[in-house]
Design a protein around this motif. Structure first.
Motif, PDB file in Angstrom:
ATOM      1  N   LEU A  70      44.227  49.499  11.545  1.00  0.00           N
ATOM      2  CA  LEU A  70      42.833  49.091  11.353  1.00  0.00           C
ATOM      3  C   LEU A  70      41.979  49.461  12.555  1.00  0.00           C
ATOM      4  CD1 LEU A  70      43.590  45.555   9.887  1.00  0.00           C
ATOM      5  CD2 LEU A  70      43.019  47.612   8.624  1.00  0.00           C
ATOM      6  N   THR A  71      40.676  49.561  12.349  1.00  0.00           N
ATOM      7  CA  THR A  71      39.777  50.027  13.413  1.00  0.00           C
ATOM      8  C   THR A  71      39.396  48.925  14.401  1.00  0.00           C
ATOM      9  OG1 THR A  71      37.741  49.561  12.166  1.00  0.00           O
ATOM     10  CG2 THR A  71      38.787  51.717  11.816  1.00  0.00           C
ATOM     11  N   ASN A  72      39.414  47.673  13.988  1.00  0.00           N
ATOM     12  CA  ASN A  72      39.074  46.579  14.892  1.00  0.00           C
ATOM     13  C   ASN A  72      40.251  46.310  15.835  1.00  0.00           C
ATOM     14  OD1 ASN A  72      37.660  44.471  16.084  1.00  0.00           O
ATOM     15  ND2 ASN A  72      37.074  43.534  14.154  1.00  0.00           N
ATOM     16  N   ASP A  73      40.007  45.485  16.852  1.00  0.00           N
ATOM     17  CA  ASP A  73      41.050  45.118  17.806  1.00  0.00           C
ATOM     18  C   ASP A  73      41.451  43.670  17.560  1.00  0.00           C
ATOM     19  OD1 ASP A  73      42.754  44.719  19.918  1.00  0.00           O
ATOM     20  OD2 ASP A  73      41.406  45.541  21.440  1.00  0.00           O
ATOM     21  N   PHE A  74      42.717  43.461  17.274  1.00  0.00           N
ATOM     22  CA  PHE A  74      43.199  42.120  16.940  1.00  0.00           C
ATOM     23  C   PHE A  74      43.912  41.450  18.113  1.00  0.00           C
ATOM     24  CE2 PHE A  74      42.598  44.553  13.162  1.00  0.00           C
ATOM     25  CZ  PHE A  74      41.880  43.674  12.362  1.00  0.00           C
ATOM     26  N   LEU A  99      39.872  41.523   5.644  1.00  0.00           N
ATOM     27  CA  LEU A  99      39.760  40.365   6.523  1.00  0.00           C
ATOM     28  C   LEU A  99      41.173  39.998   6.962  1.00  0.00           C
ATOM     29  CD1 LEU A  99      37.500  38.533   7.583  1.00  0.00           C
ATOM     30  CD2 LEU A  99      37.965  36.986   5.682  1.00  0.00           C
ATOM     31  N   VAL A 100      41.355  39.788   8.269  1.00  0.00           N
ATOM     32  CA  VAL A 100      42.686  39.482   8.819  1.00  0.00           C
ATOM     33  C   VAL A 100      42.642  38.118   9.493  1.00  0.00           C
ATOM     34  CG1 VAL A 100      44.478  40.167  10.453  1.00  0.00           C
ATOM     35  CG2 VAL A 100      43.217  41.918   9.172  1.00  0.00           C
ATOM     36  N   TYR A 101      43.566  37.230   9.110  1.00  0.00           N
ATOM     37  CA  TYR A 101      43.714  35.906   9.715  1.00  0.00           C
ATOM     38  C   TYR A 101      44.976  35.873  10.550  1.00  0.00           C
ATOM     39  CZ  TYR A 101      40.400  34.176   6.178  1.00  0.00           C
ATOM     40  OH  TYR A 101      39.297  33.971   5.401  1.00  0.00           O
ATOM     41  N   LYS A 102      44.864  35.308  11.732  1.00  0.00           N
ATOM     42  CA  LYS A 102      46.070  35.068  12.520  1.00  0.00           C
ATOM     43  C   LYS A 102      46.574  33.664  12.214  1.00  0.00           C
ATOM     44  CE  LYS A 102      48.132  34.958  17.120  1.00  0.00           C
ATOM     45  NZ  LYS A 102      47.926  35.021  18.585  1.00  0.00           N
ATOM     46  N   GLU A 103      47.736  33.594  11.574  1.00  0.00           N
ATOM     47  CA  GLU A 103      48.353  32.297  11.296  1.00  0.00           C
ATOM     48  C   GLU A 103      49.123  31.800  12.509  1.00  0.00           C
ATOM     49  OE1 GLU A 103      50.300  31.479   7.590  1.00  0.00           O
ATOM     50  OE2 GLU A 103      49.546  33.342   6.717  1.00  0.00           O
ATOM     51  N   ARG A 107      52.348  36.769  12.973  1.00  0.00           N
ATOM     52  CA  ARG A 107      52.186  36.456  11.558  1.00  0.00           C
ATOM     53  C   ARG A 107      50.697  36.482  11.204  1.00  0.00           C
ATOM     54  NH1 ARG A 107      55.190  33.852   7.419  1.00  0.00           N
ATOM     55  NH2 ARG A 107      53.908  32.635   5.978  1.00  0.00           N
ATOM     56  N   TYR A 108      50.307  37.425  10.324  1.00  0.00           N
ATOM     57  CA  TYR A 108      48.901  37.635   9.975  1.00  0.00           C
ATOM     58  C   TYR A 108      48.755  37.755   8.458  1.00  0.00           C
ATOM     59  CZ  TYR A 108      48.463  38.878  14.923  1.00  0.00           C
ATOM     60  OH  TYR A 108      48.500  38.872  16.292  1.00  0.00           O
ATOM     61  N   LEU A 109      47.694  37.158   7.940  1.00  0.00           N
ATOM     62  CA  LEU A 109      47.372  37.271   6.523  1.00  0.00           C
ATOM     63  C   LEU A 109      46.216  38.255   6.370  1.00  0.00           C
ATOM     64  CD1 LEU A 109      47.958  36.140   3.634  1.00  0.00           C
ATOM     65  CD2 LEU A 109      46.024  34.584   4.012  1.00  0.00           C
ATOM     66  N   ILE A 110      46.404  39.262   5.523  1.00  0.00           N
ATOM     67  CA  ILE A 110      45.399  40.294   5.287  1.00  0.00           C
ATOM     68  C   ILE A 110      44.814  40.089   3.892  1.00  0.00           C
ATOM     69  CG2 ILE A 110      44.987  42.773   5.093  1.00  0.00           C
ATOM     70  CD1 ILE A 110      47.542  43.159   6.815  1.00  0.00           C
ATOM     71  N   VAL A 111      43.486  40.044   3.791  1.00  0.00           N
ATOM     72  CA  VAL A 111      42.811  39.876   2.495  1.00  0.00           C
ATOM     73  C   VAL A 111      42.064  41.165   2.179  1.00  0.00           C
ATOM     74  CG1 VAL A 111      41.201  38.489   1.139  1.00  0.00           C
ATOM     75  CG2 VAL A 111      42.574  37.412   2.945  1.00  0.00           C
TER      76      VAL A 111
END
Length: 364
Positions: A70-74, A99-103, A107-111
């Motif tokens: 992905l282009t953003n920095d997580f 949209l990426v959530y850090k759980e 561990r990350y949830l991608i929507v």
């Protein structure tokens, strides 16, 4: 054959007019697009967005993989934080926006968008660099969007207010909403404050009914795809397949904030660097003539064709017609007079800043 969300029968019970969208049968409206749009701007609306897809990215190199794909920095995300990002191909075009959530750590949830479910998952599987697993959880998660200025007041009737995220683009995990275990996310696609709730599909009819009952006194109404589109367009938000495609780069779409060129590398970075400053830009158009401008209509300046619209509609809250378009960078200045070809008739418009609508604004 189109899929059905867990709320299909519930939509019929509430009078939803069902149409195919993104591979699903979903309500386009209930009482009417304008009424639903205005309810979200002034009170609250409830949307079934269970067609959206969710992927779990986990493992010791999960973060490394996200930063490559992905282009953003997580990097540096806190647990419960969410970040938006384009997913680019090697030429810099957009495969999808996510949209990426850090759980938790690793561990990350991608929507992702429903119509891109198979494409996105295959792309990420093909291009991941190892040290993580990707799991498609889409069939195990339902999603509702509660959007509008009364959203918080409604949600507080069904859950402990202490468990509701207070900051935009953050989420709380495993919070009971009317007894249903939910992830509560302070996000949305309408330009208003609101929440997106993620939970087990079999609980969807119960939670839908509970929210609408709790929101009666607050003016909550069920909403369909029609209002979802007019709301996002009024708020100047891009839609995949319109403002974002595999032929449009995120920089051309005005999403440069979400493209972190300072990262060591990501798919599409080399192409974006080689292209340099974008030669075209996504702009907003306010229609000043008579008519409604839609997508794929030629835009003229000084009598010459210069670009094409990507979305357009009449905005119920602002009370005017608007559109978005991709135009040459040198002819994309705010205040420039243009025309759009609407079925062979030139309709006058003016380039205006995006977004058209900001929360609390009453006029464009």
């Amino acid at each position: 054959m189109e899929r059905k969300t867990p709320l299909y029968e519930t939509h019929l019970r509430y009078g939803g007019k069902m149409v195919p969208f993104g591979g699903y049968l979903l309500p386009v409206q209930y009482q009417g697009v304008i009424a639903e749009h205005m309810a979200v701007r002034t009170a609250c609306g409830l949307f079934d967005v269970s067609h959206m897809c969710e992927f779990l990215c986990e493992g010791p190199r999960a973060l490394e993989n996200l930063n490559w794909l992905l282009t953003n920095d997580f990097s540096g995300m806190r647990d419960g934080q969410a970040r938006y990002s384009p997913l680019c191909n090697e030429t810099g075009g957009v495969v999808d926006d996510l949209l990426v959530y850090k759980e938790a750590d690793n561990r990350y949830l991608i929507v992702a968008n429903a119509s891109n479910r198979e494409k996105d998952f295959a792309w990420m599987q093909q291009h991941r660099i190892g040290g993580c697993t990707l799991t498609d959880l889409s069939d195990q998660i339902a999603q509702l969007a509660l959007q509008g200025p009364r959203a918080q007041a409604i949600l507080e009737k069904l859950t402990d207010p202490a468990g509701i995220p207070t900051r935009y683009y953050t989420a709380s995990f495993h919070r009971p909403v009317d007894g249903v275990d939910c992830m509560i996310s302070r996000t949305g696609y309408t330009g208003e404050d609101g929440f997106e709730l993620y939970f087990a599909p079999h609980q969807a009819p119960r939670l839908w009914d509970a929210l609408l009952e709790a929101g009666k006194a607050e003016g909550l109404v069920p909403c369909g795809l029609g209002a979802r589109d007019t709301l996002r367009l009024e708020a100047g938000m891009p839609l995949y397949g319109h403002e974002l495609t595999e032929e449009i780069t995120p920089l051309e779409a005005g999403l440069g904030f979400f493209v972190k060129m300072s990262k060591e590398d990501f798919i599409g970075k080399a192409a974006l660097l080689a292209q340099g400053e974008p030669t075209r830009r996504r702009v907003g158009l306010k229609v000043t003539g008579r008519g409604i401008v839609r997508e794929h209509q030629t835009v003229y300046c000084g009598g010459e064709p210069i670009g094409e619209t990507t979305s357009g509609t009449h905005c119920p809250f602002l009370g005017c017609a608007v559109a978005m378009a991709l135009l040459p960078a040198g002819q994309a200045e705010v205040g420039t007079a243009v025309e759009a070809d609407v079925r062979g008739r030139r309709v006058a418009a003016e380039i205006v800043p995006l977004p058209f609508y900001k929360r609390g604004q009453t006029a464009l």
